[in-house]
Design a protein around this motif. Structure first.
Motif, PDB file in Angstrom:
ATOM      1  N   ARG A 226       0.840  -1.201   0.000  1.00 44.84           N
ATOM      2  CA  ARG A 226       0.000   0.000   0.000  1.00 44.84           C
ATOM      3  C   ARG A 226       0.871   1.246   0.000  1.00 44.84           C
ATOM      4  NH1 ARG A 226      -3.500  -0.405   5.141  1.00 44.84           N
ATOM      5  NH2 ARG A 226      -1.803  -1.816   5.773  1.00 44.84           N
ATOM      6  N   LEU A 227       0.456   2.237  -0.778  1.00 43.65           N
ATOM      7  CA  LEU A 227       1.191   3.490  -0.880  1.00 43.65           C
ATOM      8  C   LEU A 227       0.464   4.562  -0.081  1.00 43.65           C
ATOM      9  CD1 LEU A 227       3.491   5.155  -2.201  1.00 43.65           C
ATOM     10  CD2 LEU A 227       1.933   5.572  -4.109  1.00 43.65           C
ATOM     11  N   VAL A 228       1.165   5.135   0.900  1.00 42.93           N
ATOM     12  CA  VAL A 228       0.595   6.161   1.769  1.00 42.93           C
ATOM     13  C   VAL A 228       1.313   7.472   1.466  1.00 42.93           C
ATOM     14  CG1 VAL A 228       0.121   6.860   4.143  1.00 42.93           C
ATOM     15  CG2 VAL A 228       0.165   4.416   3.538  1.00 42.93           C
ATOM     16  N   PRO A 229       0.647   8.427   0.814  1.00 44.72           N
ATOM     17  CA  PRO A 229       1.318   9.678   0.470  1.00 44.72           C
ATOM     18  C   PRO A 229       1.354  10.636   1.657  1.00 44.72           C
ATOM     19  CG  PRO A 229      -0.927   9.691  -0.375  1.00 44.72           C
ATOM     20  CD  PRO A 229      -0.719   8.346   0.255  1.00 44.72           C
ATOM     21  N   GLY A 230       2.467  11.342   1.809  1.00 44.96           N
ATOM     22  CA  GLY A 230       2.544  12.410   2.793  1.00 44.96           C
ATOM     23  C   GLY A 230       3.052  11.973   4.150  1.00 44.96           C
ATOM     24  N   TYR A 231       3.206  12.965   5.003  1.00 45.99           N
ATOM     25  CA  TYR A 231       3.689  12.743   6.369  1.00 45.99           C
ATOM     26  C   TYR A 231       2.647  12.016   7.206  1.00 45.99           C
ATOM     27  CZ  TYR A 231       4.369  13.975  11.284  1.00 45.99           C
ATOM     28  OH  TYR A 231       4.466  13.923  12.647  1.00 45.99           O
ATOM     29  N   VAL A 232       3.105  11.040   7.985  1.00 43.63           N
ATOM     30  CA  VAL A 232       2.239  10.301   8.901  1.00 43.63           C
ATOM     31  C   VAL A 232       2.932  10.240  10.258  1.00 43.63           C
ATOM     32  CG1 VAL A 232       1.108   8.095   9.387  1.00 43.63           C
ATOM     33  CG2 VAL A 232       1.285   8.900   7.026  1.00 43.63           C
ATOM     34  N   PRO A 233       2.284  10.677  11.357  1.00 38.48           N
ATOM     35  CA  PRO A 233       2.896  10.591  12.681  1.00 38.48           C
ATOM     36  C   PRO A 233       3.204   9.147  13.058  1.00 38.48           C
ATOM     37  CG  PRO A 233       0.942  11.989  12.711  1.00 38.48           C
ATOM     38  CD  PRO A 233       0.962  11.310  11.379  1.00 38.48           C
ATOM     39  N   ALA A 234       4.165   8.971  13.932  1.00 39.54           N
ATOM     40  CA  ALA A 234       4.640   7.634  14.284  1.00 39.54           C
ATOM     41  C   ALA A 234       3.529   6.737  14.805  1.00 39.54           C
ATOM     42  CB  ALA A 234       5.765   7.753  15.321  1.00 39.54           C
ATOM     43  N   GLU A 235       2.701   7.256  15.720  1.00 36.86           N
ATOM     44  CA  GLU A 235       1.656   6.428  16.309  1.00 36.86           C
ATOM     45  C   GLU A 235       0.636   5.977  15.263  1.00 36.86           C
ATOM     46  OE1 GLU A 235       2.924   9.088  17.661  1.00 36.86           O
ATOM     47  OE2 GLU A 235       3.764   8.242  19.520  1.00 36.86           O
ATOM     48  N   ARG A 236       0.313   6.870  14.342  1.00 38.24           N
ATOM     49  CA  ARG A 236      -0.647   6.494  13.299  1.00 38.24           C
ATOM     50  C   ARG A 236      -0.043   5.467  12.349  1.00 38.24           C
ATOM     51  NH1 ARG A 236      -2.747  10.443   8.533  1.00 38.24           N
ATOM     52  NH2 ARG A 236      -4.012   8.930   7.410  1.00 38.24           N
ATOM     53  N   LEU A 237       1.241   5.631  12.019  1.00 37.56           N
ATOM     54  CA  LEU A 237       1.894   4.677  11.139  1.00 37.56           C
ATOM     55  C   LEU A 237       1.968   3.303  11.803  1.00 37.56           C
ATOM     56  CD1 LEU A 237       3.279   4.128   8.483  1.00 37.56           C
ATOM     57  CD2 LEU A 237       5.410   5.020   9.451  1.00 37.56           C
ATOM     58  N   ALA A 238       2.259   3.285  13.096  1.00 35.95           N
ATOM     59  CA  ALA A 238       2.290   2.009  13.832  1.00 35.95           C
ATOM     60  C   ALA A 238       0.926   1.342  13.800  1.00 35.95           C
ATOM     61  CB  ALA A 238       2.737   2.237  15.273  1.00 35.95           C
ATOM     62  N   ALA A 239      -0.144   2.139  13.898  1.00 30.80           N
ATOM     63  CA  ALA A 239      -1.491   1.579  13.840  1.00 30.80           C
ATOM     64  C   ALA A 239      -1.768   0.985  12.454  1.00 30.80           C
ATOM     65  CB  ALA A 239      -2.517   2.654  14.182  1.00 30.80           C
ATOM     66  N   MET A 240      -1.311   1.658  11.415  1.00 31.03           N
ATOM     67  CA  MET A 240      -1.476   1.124  10.052  1.00 31.03           C
ATOM     68  C   MET A 240      -0.793  -0.235   9.898  1.00 31.03           C
ATOM     69  SD  MET A 240      -0.864   4.443   7.623  1.00 31.03           S
ATOM     70  CE  MET A 240      -2.052   5.788   7.521  1.00 31.03           C
ATOM     71  N   LEU A 241       0.288  -0.415  10.629  1.00 30.15           N
ATOM     72  CA  LEU A 241       1.053  -1.656  10.560  1.00 30.15           C
ATOM     73  C   LEU A 241       0.522  -2.719  11.514  1.00 30.15           C
ATOM     74  CD1 LEU A 241       4.577  -0.010  10.395  1.00 30.15           C
ATOM     75  CD2 LEU A 241       3.456  -1.237   8.538  1.00 30.15           C
ATOM     76  N   GLY A 242      -0.502  -2.364  12.281  1.00 27.94           N
ATOM     77  CA  GLY A 242      -1.082  -3.307  13.241  1.00 27.94           C
ATOM     78  C   GLY A 242      -0.221  -3.522  14.459  1.00 27.94           C
ATOM     79  N   LEU A 243       0.602  -2.514  14.804  1.00 33.63           N
ATOM     80  CA  LEU A 243       1.483  -2.631  15.950  1.00 33.63           C
ATOM     81  C   LEU A 243       0.951  -1.811  17.111  1.00 33.63           C
ATOM     82  CD1 LEU A 243       4.943  -2.246  14.176  1.00 33.63           C
ATOM     83  CD2 LEU A 243       3.709  -4.347  14.688  1.00 33.63           C
TER      84      LEU A 243
END
Length: 246
Positions: A226-243
């Motif tokens: 999946r391609l996610v454009p733009g800045y993503v905060p760490a906590e949100r990115l971790a949630a996207m990864l299921g962590l």
């Protein structure tokens, strides 16, 4: 459609690629004879779809569309399956799978890698430009991401093209004896030393990014493609990864 037509005509002299799976006579015929306005299309791959009588065409330019078995009708857009659980974007699924495979094929020595001291729980790949403000903002999150067990691998994508200051800086980063340190220095707006003439992957990665749908930076590619454009905060990115943050 005008944009696709221009791409087809511009790439008319591109050699056709006939994949091993093109043993289907319809696929073989389309690959050899698909034309627009008398010009052969720069076909890279043709595959069947779940929609009876229609095939997905992937061009050397990276664009894709759908055609009937005769090549008389084209559909430009995404193909959806009306599944029991709702609509499933089959085009996006195929793009994600291909993107993940292309990224996985890049050797570690062509990436600028930031990982923590522990074994990573996940890895993301980020197309970046050292002159991009939001890339710098994301880079500030890298220690936090590493602490969460997320490895960050950078690939080059000079958003202004290969003649831009960003391209020169990225080449200096990859030519550095310590690319990760040079990447951090550049993103702090520090001066870089060294040349840009080493054998580096910056231009190849720039073209790869365009092929994979990158239009700006940062562009984050998740492990599933999946391609996610733009800045993503760490906590949100971790949630996207299921962590979970532990």
């Amino acid at each position: 459609m005008r944009r696709i037509t221009r791409a087809l005509v511009a790439g008319a002299l591109t050699a056709l690629s006939l994949p091993a799976m093109a043993q289907d006579p319809v696929i073989e015929r389309l690959t050899e004879h698909l034309e627009v306005d008398g010009q052969s299309m720069p076909v890279k791959r043709i595959e069947p779809t779940p929609l009876a009588g229609f095939y997905e065409v992937r061009l050397e330019t990276g664009e894709r569309f759908y055609t009937d078995a005769q090549g008389d009708y084209f559909l430009v857009g995404d193909l959806y399956e009306n599944a029991q659980g709702g609509l499933v974007n089959l085009t996006e699924q195929a793009q994600n799978t291909e993107r993940a495979a292309r990224i996985a094929a890049i050797p570690d020595d062509e990436r600028v890698v930031f990982r923590g001291t522990d074994e990573p729980r996940a890895r993301v790949t980020v197309f970046t430009d050292t002159t991009c403000p939001y890339c710098r903002r994301l880079h500030e999150e890298v220690p936090r991401l590493n602490a969460m067990g997320i490895e960050v691998d950078y690939l080059a994508f000079p958003r202004g093209g290969m003649n831009s200051p960003g391209a020169r800086e990225l080449q200096q980063v990859w030519c550095s004896d310590n690319p990760s340190e040079a990447m951090s220095t550049a993103k702090r707006d520090g001066a870089l030393e060294g040349d840009t003439t080493c054998d580096n992957p910056v231009e190849a990665q720039y073209h790869l990014g365009m092929e994979l749908g990158v239009q700006g930076t940062p562009a984050i590619v998740l492990p599933d493609g999946r391609l996610v454009p733009g800045y993503v905060p760490a906590e949100r990115l971790a949630a996207m990864l299921g962590l979970n943050d532990q």
